[in-house]
Design a protein around this motif. Structure first.
Motif, PDB file in Angstrom:
ATOM      1  N   UNK A   1       1.969  -2.822  20.249  1.00 27.15           N
ATOM      2  CA  UNK A   1       3.363  -2.105  19.779  1.00 27.15           C
ATOM      3  C   UNK A   1       3.500  -2.424  18.268  1.00 27.15           C
ATOM      4  N   UNK A   2       4.461  -1.726  17.691  1.00 30.04           N
ATOM      5  CA  UNK A   2       4.948  -1.850  16.314  1.00 30.04           C
ATOM      6  C   UNK A   2       4.299  -1.358  15.173  1.00 30.04           C
ATOM      7  N   UNK A   3       4.659  -1.053  14.057  1.00 30.62           N
ATOM      8  CA  UNK A   3       4.150  -0.333  13.195  1.00 30.62           C
ATOM      9  C   UNK A   3       3.607  -1.565  11.936  1.00 30.62           C
ATOM     10  N   UNK A   4       2.540  -1.433  11.470  1.00 28.04           N
ATOM     11  CA  UNK A   4       2.112  -2.367  10.390  1.00 28.04           C
ATOM     12  C   UNK A   4       2.917  -2.139   9.154  1.00 28.04           C
ATOM     13  N   UNK A   5       3.888  -3.058   8.708  1.00 27.44           N
ATOM     14  CA  UNK A   5       4.371  -2.953   7.448  1.00 27.44           C
ATOM     15  C   UNK A   5       4.211  -4.004   6.539  1.00 27.44           C
ATOM     16  N   UNK A   6       3.600  -5.041   6.780  1.00 29.00           N
ATOM     17  CA  UNK A   6       2.942  -6.040   5.616  1.00 29.00           C
ATOM     18  C   UNK A   6       1.748  -6.548   6.210  1.00 29.00           C
ATOM     19  N   UNK A   7       0.632  -6.843   5.167  1.00 27.70           N
ATOM     20  CA  UNK A   7      -0.743  -7.187   5.551  1.00 27.70           C
ATOM     21  C   UNK A   7      -1.646  -5.971   5.608  1.00 27.70           C
ATOM     22  N   UNK A   8      -1.723  -5.069   4.729  1.00 27.42           N
ATOM     23  CA  UNK A   8      -2.622  -4.266   4.723  1.00 27.42           C
ATOM     24  C   UNK A   8      -3.868  -4.692   3.906  1.00 27.42           C
ATOM     25  N   UNK A   9      -3.770  -5.724   3.326  1.00 27.60           N
ATOM     26  CA  UNK A   9      -5.041  -6.210   2.689  1.00 27.60           C
ATOM     27  C   UNK A   9      -6.256  -6.879   3.296  1.00 27.60           C
ATOM     28  N   UNK A  10      -6.101  -7.007   4.583  1.00 31.72           N
ATOM     29  CA  UNK A  10      -7.121  -7.561   5.504  1.00 31.72           C
ATOM     30  C   UNK A  10      -7.121  -7.026   6.781  1.00 31.72           C
ATOM     31  N   UNK A  11      -8.304  -6.980   7.557  1.00 33.43           N
ATOM     32  CA  UNK A  11      -8.332  -6.133   8.995  1.00 33.43           C
ATOM     33  C   UNK A  11      -7.324  -6.961   9.925  1.00 33.43           C
ATOM     34  N   UNK A  12      -7.153  -5.976  11.074  1.00 30.52           N
ATOM     35  CA  UNK A  12      -6.472  -6.722  12.115  1.00 30.52           C
ATOM     36  C   UNK A  12      -7.415  -7.409  12.989  1.00 30.52           C
ATOM     37  N   UNK A  13      -7.017  -8.420  13.944  1.00 29.46           N
ATOM     38  CA  UNK A  13      -7.855  -9.106  14.652  1.00 29.46           C
ATOM     39  C   UNK A  13      -7.653  -8.257  16.039  1.00 29.46           C
ATOM     40  N   UNK A  14      -8.412  -8.719  16.966  1.00 28.98           N
ATOM     41  CA  UNK A  14      -8.666  -7.995  18.093  1.00 28.98           C
ATOM     42  C   UNK A  14      -7.318  -7.864  18.985  1.00 28.98           C
ATOM     43  N   UNK A  15      -6.895  -6.520  19.309  1.00 29.61           N
ATOM     44  CA  UNK A  15      -6.049  -6.187  19.955  1.00 29.61           C
ATOM     45  C   UNK A  15      -4.544  -6.037  19.137  1.00 29.61           C
ATOM     46  N   UNK A  16      -4.772  -6.025  17.799  1.00 25.47           N
ATOM     47  CA  UNK A  16      -3.785  -5.670  16.915  1.00 25.47           C
ATOM     48  C   UNK A  16      -3.931  -4.359  16.336  1.00 25.47           C
ATOM     49  N   UNK A  17      -2.959  -3.817  15.571  1.00 27.75           N
ATOM     50  CA  UNK A  17      -2.985  -2.380  15.226  1.00 27.75           C
ATOM     51  C   UNK A  17      -2.985  -2.368  13.837  1.00 27.75           C
ATOM     52  N   UNK A  18      -3.407  -1.378  13.221  1.00 22.52           N
ATOM     53  CA  UNK A  18      -3.559  -1.110  11.636  1.00 22.52           C
ATOM     54  C   UNK A  18      -2.733   0.217  11.410  1.00 22.52           C
ATOM     55  N   UNK A  19      -2.473   0.569  10.293  1.00 17.93           N
ATOM     56  CA  UNK A  19      -1.536   1.750   9.767  1.00 17.93           C
ATOM     57  C   UNK A  19      -1.661   2.052   8.491  1.00 17.93           C
ATOM     58  N   UNK A  20      -1.529   3.531   8.226  1.00 17.84           N
ATOM     59  CA  UNK A  20      -1.264   3.710   6.993  1.00 17.84           C
ATOM     60  C   UNK A  20       0.105   3.467   6.141  1.00 17.84           C
ATOM     61  N   UNK A  21      -0.098   2.754   5.011  1.00 20.95           N
ATOM     62  CA  UNK A  21       1.553   2.302   4.300  1.00 20.95           C
ATOM     63  C   UNK A  21       2.456   3.402   4.504  1.00 20.95           C
ATOM     64  N   UNK A  22       1.995   4.474   4.120  1.00 23.48           N
ATOM     65  CA  UNK A  22       3.156   5.551   4.096  1.00 23.48           C
ATOM     66  C   UNK A  22       3.896   5.678   5.159  1.00 23.48           C
ATOM     67  N   UNK A  23       3.199   5.353   6.598  1.00 22.66           N
ATOM     68  CA  UNK A  23       3.931   5.625   7.743  1.00 22.66           C
ATOM     69  C   UNK A  23       5.702   5.023   7.867  1.00 22.66           C
ATOM     70  N   UNK A  24       5.543   3.976   7.140  1.00 27.90           N
ATOM     71  CA  UNK A  24       6.938   3.282   7.234  1.00 27.90           C
ATOM     72  C   UNK A  24       8.249   3.957   6.743  1.00 27.90           C
ATOM     73  N   UNK A  25       7.614   4.547   5.643  1.00 25.86           N
ATOM     74  CA  UNK A  25       8.763   5.538   5.022  1.00 25.86           C
ATOM     75  C   UNK A  25       8.963   6.836   5.577  1.00 25.86           C
ATOM     76  N   UNK A  26       8.044   7.387   6.181  1.00 27.05           N
ATOM     77  CA  UNK A  26       8.089   8.619   7.194  1.00 27.05           C
ATOM     78  C   UNK A  26       8.999   8.452   8.217  1.00 27.05           C
TER      79      UNK A  26
END
Length: 383
Positions: free
Chosen positions: A138-163
Protein backbone atom coordinates in the motif's frame (compact mmCIF):
# COMPACT_ATOMS: atom_id res chain seq x y z
CA UNK A 1 2.36 10.47 -31.64
CA UNK A 2 -0.42 7.91 -31.41
CA UNK A 3 -3.59 8.53 -29.44
CA UNK A 4 -3.57 6.96 -25.98
CA UNK A 5 -6.15 4.21 -25.64
CA UNK A 6 -7.16 2.56 -22.37
CA UNK A 7 -8.35 -1.03 -22.58
CA UNK A 8 -9.19 -3.70 -20.00
CA UNK A 9 -6.77 -6.57 -19.46
CA UNK A 10 -8.41 -9.71 -20.80
CA UNK A 11 -5.91 -12.19 -22.23
CA UNK A 12 -2.80 -13.91 -20.93
CA UNK A 13 -0.76 -11.70 -23.26
CA UNK A 14 -2.39 -8.64 -21.68
CA UNK A 15 -1.38 -9.83 -18.22
CA UNK A 16 2.17 -10.45 -19.42
CA UNK A 17 2.33 -6.91 -20.85
CA UNK A 18 0.98 -5.58 -17.56
CA UNK A 19 3.81 -7.30 -15.64
CA UNK A 20 6.51 -6.40 -18.18
CA UNK A 21 5.94 -2.62 -18.26
CA UNK A 22 7.88 -1.69 -15.06
CA UNK A 23 10.94 -3.55 -16.35
CA UNK A 24 11.20 -0.94 -19.09
CA UNK A 25 10.19 2.09 -17.03
CA UNK A 26 12.69 1.35 -14.23
CA UNK A 27 15.54 -0.22 -16.18
CA UNK A 28 17.82 2.76 -15.45
CA UNK A 29 16.80 3.11 -11.79
CA UNK A 30 19.55 1.50 -9.66
CA UNK A 31 17.26 1.27 -6.64
CA UNK A 32 14.34 -0.57 -8.28
CA UNK A 33 14.16 -4.27 -7.41
CA UNK A 34 12.63 -6.32 -10.27
CA UNK A 35 9.92 -8.64 -8.95
CA UNK A 36 10.02 -12.27 -9.95
CA UNK A 37 7.70 -12.30 -12.94
CA UNK A 38 6.02 -15.52 -11.86
CA UNK A 39 5.05 -13.93 -8.54
CA UNK A 40 3.93 -10.70 -10.21
CA UNK A 41 1.68 -12.70 -12.55
CA UNK A 42 0.34 -14.67 -9.59
CA UNK A 43 -0.64 -11.45 -7.85
CA UNK A 44 -3.00 -10.47 -10.69
CA UNK A 45 -4.31 -13.98 -11.43
CA UNK A 46 -7.48 -14.85 -9.48
CA UNK A 47 -6.69 -18.57 -9.31
CA UNK A 48 -3.33 -17.85 -7.66
CA UNK A 49 -4.22 -15.07 -5.21
CA UNK A 50 -6.58 -15.83 -2.33
CA UNK A 51 -7.39 -12.13 -1.94
CA UNK A 52 -9.60 -12.42 -5.04
CA UNK A 53 -12.01 -14.54 -2.96
CA UNK A 54 -13.35 -11.27 -1.53
CA UNK A 55 -12.37 -8.77 -4.22
CA UNK A 56 -13.55 -7.43 -7.57
CA UNK A 57 -10.72 -6.32 -9.86
CA UNK A 58 -10.31 -4.80 -13.29
CA UNK A 59 -6.85 -4.20 -14.75
CA UNK A 60 -6.27 -1.66 -17.52
CA UNK A 61 -3.46 -1.05 -20.00
CA UNK A 62 -2.70 2.25 -21.72
CA UNK A 63 -1.31 1.97 -25.24
CA UNK A 64 -0.03 4.29 -27.93
CA UNK A 65 -0.44 2.22 -31.04
CA UNK A 66 0.95 -1.19 -30.04
CA UNK A 67 3.27 0.25 -27.39
CA UNK A 68 2.22 -0.24 -23.76
CA UNK A 69 2.76 3.07 -21.96
CA UNK A 70 0.84 2.66 -18.70
CA UNK A 71 -1.15 0.38 -16.42
CA UNK A 72 -3.49 0.51 -13.42
CA UNK A 73 -5.74 -1.74 -11.35
CA UNK A 74 -9.19 -0.72 -10.14
CA UNK A 75 -10.46 -2.89 -7.33
CA UNK A 76 -12.99 -3.28 -4.57
CA UNK A 77 -12.24 -5.29 -1.44
CA UNK A 78 -15.68 -6.46 -0.34
CA UNK A 79 -14.44 -7.06 3.20
CA UNK A 80 -13.09 -3.51 3.33
CA UNK A 81 -16.60 -2.27 2.52
CA UNK A 82 -17.79 -3.76 5.84
CA UNK A 83 -15.17 -2.00 7.95
CA UNK A 84 -15.95 1.14 10.02
CA UNK A 85 -15.68 4.39 8.05
CA UNK A 86 -13.47 5.93 10.71
CA UNK A 87 -10.86 3.24 9.98
CA UNK A 88 -10.39 4.40 6.40
CA UNK A 89 -12.49 2.02 4.34
CA UNK A 90 -16.19 1.30 4.76
CA UNK A 91 -19.18 1.43 2.39
CA UNK A 92 -18.54 2.99 -1.00
CA UNK A 93 -14.73 3.03 -0.80
CA UNK A 94 -12.88 1.49 -3.75
CA UNK A 95 -9.19 1.52 -4.57
CA UNK A 96 -6.74 1.67 -7.42
CA UNK A 97 -3.13 0.58 -7.57
CA UNK A 98 -0.31 -1.09 -9.54
CA UNK A 99 -0.08 2.24 -11.35
CA UNK A 100 2.75 2.97 -13.77
CA UNK A 101 2.82 5.52 -16.58
CA UNK A 102 5.34 7.06 -18.94
CA UNK A 103 3.81 10.56 -18.77
CA UNK A 104 1.35 12.58 -16.70
CA UNK A 105 -1.33 12.68 -19.41
CA UNK A 106 -1.24 8.89 -19.54
CA UNK A 107 -1.52 8.71 -15.77
CA UNK A 108 -4.53 11.03 -15.78
CA UNK A 109 -6.26 8.92 -18.42
CA UNK A 110 -5.62 5.74 -16.43
CA UNK A 111 -6.90 7.18 -13.17
CA UNK A 112 -9.99 8.55 -14.90
CA UNK A 113 -10.71 5.09 -16.33
CA UNK A 114 -10.19 3.39 -12.96
CA UNK A 115 -12.47 5.95 -11.29
CA UNK A 116 -15.16 5.38 -13.91
CA UNK A 117 -15.05 1.63 -13.27
CA UNK A 118 -15.33 2.24 -9.51
CA UNK A 119 -18.30 4.58 -9.99
CA UNK A 120 -19.97 1.98 -12.21
CA UNK A 121 -19.60 -0.46 -9.31
CA UNK A 122 -21.36 1.98 -6.96
CA UNK A 123 -18.28 3.40 -5.27
CA UNK A 124 -18.30 7.00 -4.03
CA UNK A 125 -14.68 7.37 -2.93
CA UNK A 126 -11.31 6.16 -4.19
CA UNK A 127 -8.10 5.45 -2.28
CA UNK A 128 -4.79 4.81 -3.97
CA UNK A 129 -2.32 3.51 -4.63
CA UNK A 130 -3.08 0.24 -2.85
CA UNK A 131 -1.50 -2.64 -4.75
CA UNK A 132 -3.81 -4.52 -4.42
CA UNK A 133 -4.59 -5.73 -0.89
CA UNK A 134 -3.78 -3.49 2.07
CA UNK A 135 -1.54 -6.39 3.20
CA UNK A 136 0.58 -6.25 0.02
CA UNK A 137 2.16 -2.93 -1.11
CA UNK A 138 0.00 0.00 0.00
CA UNK A 139 0.95 3.62 -0.52
CA UNK A 140 3.13 5.68 -2.85
CA UNK A 141 6.80 6.13 -2.02
CA UNK A 142 7.37 9.85 -1.41
CA UNK A 143 10.61 9.82 0.61
CA UNK A 144 13.53 7.38 0.49
CA UNK A 145 14.29 7.06 -3.21
CA UNK A 146 18.03 6.79 -2.59
CA UNK A 147 18.08 3.12 -1.54
CA UNK A 148 16.24 -0.04 -2.61
CA UNK A 149 13.08 -1.23 -0.88
CA UNK A 150 13.20 -4.35 1.24
CA UNK A 151 11.07 -7.44 0.70
CA UNK A 152 7.35 -6.70 0.19
CA UNK A 153 7.82 -2.92 0.01
CA UNK A 154 7.16 -0.77 -3.04
CA UNK A 155 9.21 1.62 -5.15
CA UNK A 156 8.01 4.42 -7.45
CA UNK A 157 9.10 7.23 -9.72
CA UNK A 158 9.44 10.55 -7.81
CA UNK A 159 7.19 12.43 -10.25
CA UNK A 160 4.16 10.27 -9.38
CA UNK A 161 3.53 12.29 -6.22
CA UNK A 162 2.91 15.53 -8.12
CA UNK A 163 0.80 13.73 -10.71
CA UNK A 164 -1.49 12.25 -8.07
CA UNK A 165 -1.88 15.52 -6.19
CA UNK A 166 -2.57 17.47 -9.40
CA UNK A 167 -5.27 14.90 -10.18
CA UNK A 168 -7.17 16.10 -7.11
CA UNK A 169 -6.04 13.54 -4.57
CA UNK A 170 -5.15 14.49 -1.01
CA UNK A 171 -3.00 12.56 1.49
CA UNK A 172 -5.08 10.33 3.75
CA UNK A 173 -2.49 8.31 5.67
CA UNK A 174 1.29 8.08 5.93
CA UNK A 175 3.07 4.74 6.33
CA UNK A 176 6.59 4.87 7.76
CA UNK A 177 9.52 2.49 7.75
CA UNK A 178 12.39 2.80 10.20
CA UNK A 179 15.97 1.57 9.90
CA UNK A 180 18.61 0.94 12.54
CA UNK A 181 22.08 -0.47 13.05
CA UNK A 182 21.59 -3.81 14.81
CA UNK A 183 25.26 -4.66 15.39
CA UNK A 184 25.40 -2.92 18.77
CA UNK A 185 23.42 -3.15 21.98
CA UNK A 186 20.23 -1.21 22.48
CA UNK A 187 20.17 1.77 24.89
CA UNK A 188 20.64 0.96 28.56
CA UNK A 189 17.01 1.66 29.43
CA UNK A 190 15.93 -0.97 26.89
CA UNK A 191 18.48 -3.45 28.26
CA UNK A 192 17.09 -2.93 31.78
CA UNK A 193 13.53 -3.52 30.58
CA UNK A 194 14.62 -6.70 28.80
CA UNK A 195 16.53 -7.97 31.83
CA UNK A 196 13.51 -7.36 34.07
CA UNK A 197 11.31 -9.31 31.66
CA UNK A 198 13.75 -12.20 31.51
CA UNK A 199 13.52 -12.46 35.31
CA UNK A 200 9.70 -12.56 35.24
CA UNK A 201 8.52 -16.19 35.48
CA UNK A 202 5.18 -15.27 33.92
CA UNK A 203 6.86 -14.33 30.62
CA UNK A 204 8.21 -16.75 28.04
CA UNK A 205 9.62 -15.67 24.68
CA UNK A 206 10.04 -18.57 22.29
CA UNK A 207 11.03 -19.36 18.72
CA UNK A 208 8.36 -20.60 16.37
CA UNK A 209 8.44 -24.19 15.17
CA UNK A 210 8.35 -24.49 11.38
CA UNK A 211 7.49 -28.17 11.73
CA UNK A 212 4.15 -27.02 13.19
CA UNK A 213 3.71 -24.33 10.55
CA UNK A 214 -0.10 -24.31 10.37
CA UNK A 215 -0.54 -24.36 14.14
CA UNK A 216 1.96 -21.55 14.66
CA UNK A 217 0.42 -19.54 11.81
CA UNK A 218 -3.00 -19.84 13.48
CA UNK A 219 -1.58 -18.49 16.75
CA UNK A 220 0.02 -15.53 14.98
CA UNK A 221 -3.13 -14.82 12.96
CA UNK A 222 -5.31 -14.78 16.07
CA UNK A 223 -3.00 -12.27 17.76
CA UNK A 224 -2.71 -10.19 14.57
CA UNK A 225 -6.46 -9.89 14.01
CA UNK A 226 -7.00 -8.92 17.65
CA UNK A 227 -4.07 -6.49 17.80
CA UNK A 228 -4.78 -4.71 14.51
CA UNK A 229 -8.60 -4.72 14.47
CA UNK A 230 -8.90 -1.04 15.42
CA UNK A 231 -6.07 0.17 13.16
CA UNK A 232 -6.66 2.38 10.16
CA UNK A 233 -7.05 0.30 7.01
CA UNK A 234 -7.49 -3.02 8.81
CA UNK A 235 -9.11 -5.82 6.83
CA UNK A 236 -9.02 -9.32 8.36
CA UNK A 237 -6.98 -11.92 6.52
CA UNK A 238 -9.04 -14.80 5.16
CA UNK A 239 -8.20 -18.49 4.98
CA UNK A 240 -7.44 -18.43 1.20
CA UNK A 241 -5.05 -15.51 1.71
CA UNK A 242 -3.36 -17.20 4.64
CA UNK A 243 -2.77 -20.34 2.58
CA UNK A 244 -1.24 -18.34 -0.25
CA UNK A 245 0.93 -16.25 2.06
CA UNK A 246 2.09 -19.43 3.77
CA UNK A 247 3.20 -20.97 0.48
CA UNK A 248 4.98 -17.76 -0.53
CA UNK A 249 6.73 -17.06 2.77
CA UNK A 250 7.48 -20.57 4.06
CA UNK A 251 10.87 -20.77 2.26
CA UNK A 252 12.07 -17.62 4.06
CA UNK A 253 10.53 -18.40 7.45
CA UNK A 254 13.17 -19.28 10.04
CA UNK A 255 12.32 -20.37 13.57
CA UNK A 256 14.59 -17.92 15.38
CA UNK A 257 13.40 -14.92 13.36
CA UNK A 258 9.76 -15.28 14.37
CA UNK A 259 9.11 -14.92 18.07
CA UNK A 260 5.99 -15.58 20.12
CA UNK A 261 5.57 -14.10 23.59
CA UNK A 262 3.55 -16.01 26.16
CA UNK A 263 2.12 -14.65 29.42
CA UNK A 264 1.17 -17.32 31.95
CA UNK A 265 1.35 -19.84 29.11
CA UNK A 266 -0.96 -17.92 26.75
CA UNK A 267 0.35 -16.45 23.46
CA UNK A 268 -0.15 -12.68 23.66
CA UNK A 269 2.35 -11.18 21.20
CA UNK A 270 4.43 -12.04 18.16
CA UNK A 271 7.11 -10.55 15.95
CA UNK A 272 7.65 -11.68 12.35
CA UNK A 273 11.05 -10.99 10.79
CA UNK A 274 12.14 -11.84 7.26
CA UNK A 275 15.59 -11.81 5.68
CA UNK A 276 15.58 -9.32 2.82
CA UNK A 277 14.96 -11.59 -0.14
CA UNK A 278 15.37 -8.58 -2.45
CA UNK A 279 19.12 -8.78 -1.87
CA UNK A 280 19.11 -12.23 -3.48
CA UNK A 281 16.65 -11.55 -6.32
CA UNK A 282 17.69 -8.06 -7.47
CA UNK A 283 20.29 -9.37 -9.91
CA UNK A 284 17.91 -11.98 -11.40
CA UNK A 285 15.97 -9.33 -13.36
CA UNK A 286 12.66 -11.05 -12.68
CA UNK A 287 13.57 -14.50 -14.00
CA UNK A 288 14.68 -17.71 -12.34
CA UNK A 289 15.90 -19.06 -15.68
CA UNK A 290 18.31 -20.35 -16.73
CA UNK A 291 20.30 -20.47 -13.48
CA UNK A 292 18.59 -18.00 -11.17
CA UNK A 293 16.68 -20.74 -9.38
CA UNK A 294 19.96 -22.45 -8.42
CA UNK A 295 21.30 -19.21 -6.99
CA UNK A 296 18.09 -18.61 -5.06
CA UNK A 297 17.88 -22.16 -3.67
CA UNK A 298 21.49 -21.92 -2.53
CA UNK A 299 20.77 -18.62 -0.80
CA UNK A 300 17.67 -20.03 0.92
CA UNK A 301 19.68 -22.90 2.43
CA UNK A 302 21.60 -20.51 4.67
CA UNK A 303 20.83 -16.87 3.87
CA UNK A 304 23.40 -14.21 4.60
CA UNK A 305 21.91 -10.75 4.38
CA UNK A 306 22.62 -7.14 5.23
CA UNK A 307 19.03 -6.33 6.20
CA UNK A 308 16.30 -7.99 8.24
CA UNK A 309 12.78 -6.59 7.93
CA UNK A 310 10.06 -6.71 10.59
CA UNK A 311 6.85 -6.40 8.54
CA UNK A 312 4.47 -7.45 11.30
CA UNK A 313 4.23 -7.51 15.04
CA UNK A 314 1.30 -7.40 17.41
CA UNK A 315 0.26 -7.47 21.05
CA UNK A 316 -3.25 -8.49 22.05
CA UNK A 317 -5.59 -5.55 22.53
CA UNK A 318 -6.01 -6.00 26.27
CA UNK A 319 -2.28 -5.39 26.88
CA UNK A 320 -1.62 -2.59 24.41
CA UNK A 321 -1.85 0.27 26.91
CA UNK A 322 0.23 -1.53 29.54
CA UNK A 323 3.97 -1.32 30.20
CA UNK A 324 4.07 -5.05 29.53
CA UNK A 325 3.36 -4.47 25.84
CA UNK A 326 6.60 -2.54 25.33
CA UNK A 327 8.53 -4.99 27.47
CA UNK A 328 7.41 -7.96 25.38
CA UNK A 329 8.25 -6.05 22.19
CA UNK A 330 11.75 -5.18 23.38
CA UNK A 331 12.38 -8.76 24.49
CA UNK A 332 11.37 -10.17 21.09
CA UNK A 333 13.35 -7.52 19.22
CA UNK A 334 16.50 -8.33 21.21
CA UNK A 335 16.21 -12.08 20.63
CA UNK A 336 15.77 -11.52 16.93
CA UNK A 337 18.59 -8.96 16.82
CA UNK A 338 21.04 -11.46 18.30
CA UNK A 339 20.03 -14.21 15.86
CA UNK A 340 20.08 -11.83 12.90
CA UNK A 341 23.63 -10.71 13.63
CA UNK A 342 25.14 -13.97 14.88
CA UNK A 343 23.56 -16.46 12.49
CA UNK A 344 22.64 -14.49 9.37
CA UNK A 345 25.33 -11.81 9.33
CA UNK A 346 22.84 -8.94 9.28
CA UNK A 347 23.94 -5.43 10.19
CA UNK A 348 20.76 -3.46 9.50
CA UNK A 349 17.15 -3.77 10.58
CA UNK A 350 14.03 -2.27 9.07
CA UNK A 351 10.72 -1.96 10.89
CA UNK A 352 7.50 -1.21 9.08
CA UNK A 353 5.39 -0.11 7.66
CA UNK A 354 4.01 1.75 10.70
CA UNK A 355 0.96 4.02 10.62
CA UNK A 356 1.99 7.60 11.35
CA UNK A 357 -0.48 7.77 14.26
CA UNK A 358 0.43 4.43 15.87
CA UNK A 359 1.93 5.94 19.00
CA UNK A 360 2.89 2.63 20.57
CA UNK A 361 4.98 1.45 17.62
CA UNK A 362 6.43 4.91 16.98
CA UNK A 363 7.56 5.00 20.62
CA UNK A 364 9.24 1.60 20.31
CA UNK A 365 11.00 2.64 17.09
CA UNK A 366 12.27 5.84 18.71
CA UNK A 367 13.38 4.13 21.93
CA UNK A 368 15.60 1.65 20.07
CA UNK A 369 17.13 4.63 18.22
CA UNK A 370 15.87 3.89 14.73
CA UNK A 371 15.29 6.55 12.07
CA UNK A 372 12.68 6.99 9.36
CA UNK A 373 14.13 5.83 6.04
CA UNK A 374 11.07 5.66 3.79
CA UNK A 375 7.66 7.34 3.76
CA UNK A 376 4.66 6.07 1.79
CA UNK A 377 1.36 7.94 1.35
CA UNK A 378 -2.13 6.67 0.60
CA UNK A 379 -4.23 9.29 -1.19
CA UNK A 380 -7.99 9.69 -1.51
CA UNK A 381 -10.71 11.68 -3.21
CA UNK A 382 -14.47 11.61 -3.68
CA UNK A 383 -15.73 10.21 -6.96
Amino acid sequence: MHTVTIAPVITANDRKAFVDLPFRLYRDDPHWVPPLKGEALGLITPEKNGWFSHAKVQLFLACEGKRVVGRISAHIDTLALTMPREQGFGPGVGQWGLMEAEREDIFLALVARAERWLRDQGMTRALGPISMSIWEEPGLLVEGFDHPPTIMMGHARPEYRDWIERAGYSPVKKLLTYELDITGNFPKIVQRIIKSGEANPRIRIRDTDKNRFEEEAAIILAILNDAWKSNWGFVPLTEPEIRDVGVKLKPIVFNDLIQIAELDGRPVAFMLTLPDLNEATKSLNGSLLPFGWIKLLWWLRKPKVRTMRVPLMGVVKELQTSRLANQLAFMMIERIRRAAVDKYGATRGEIGWILDDNRGMLSIATTIQSDINKVYVIYGRSL
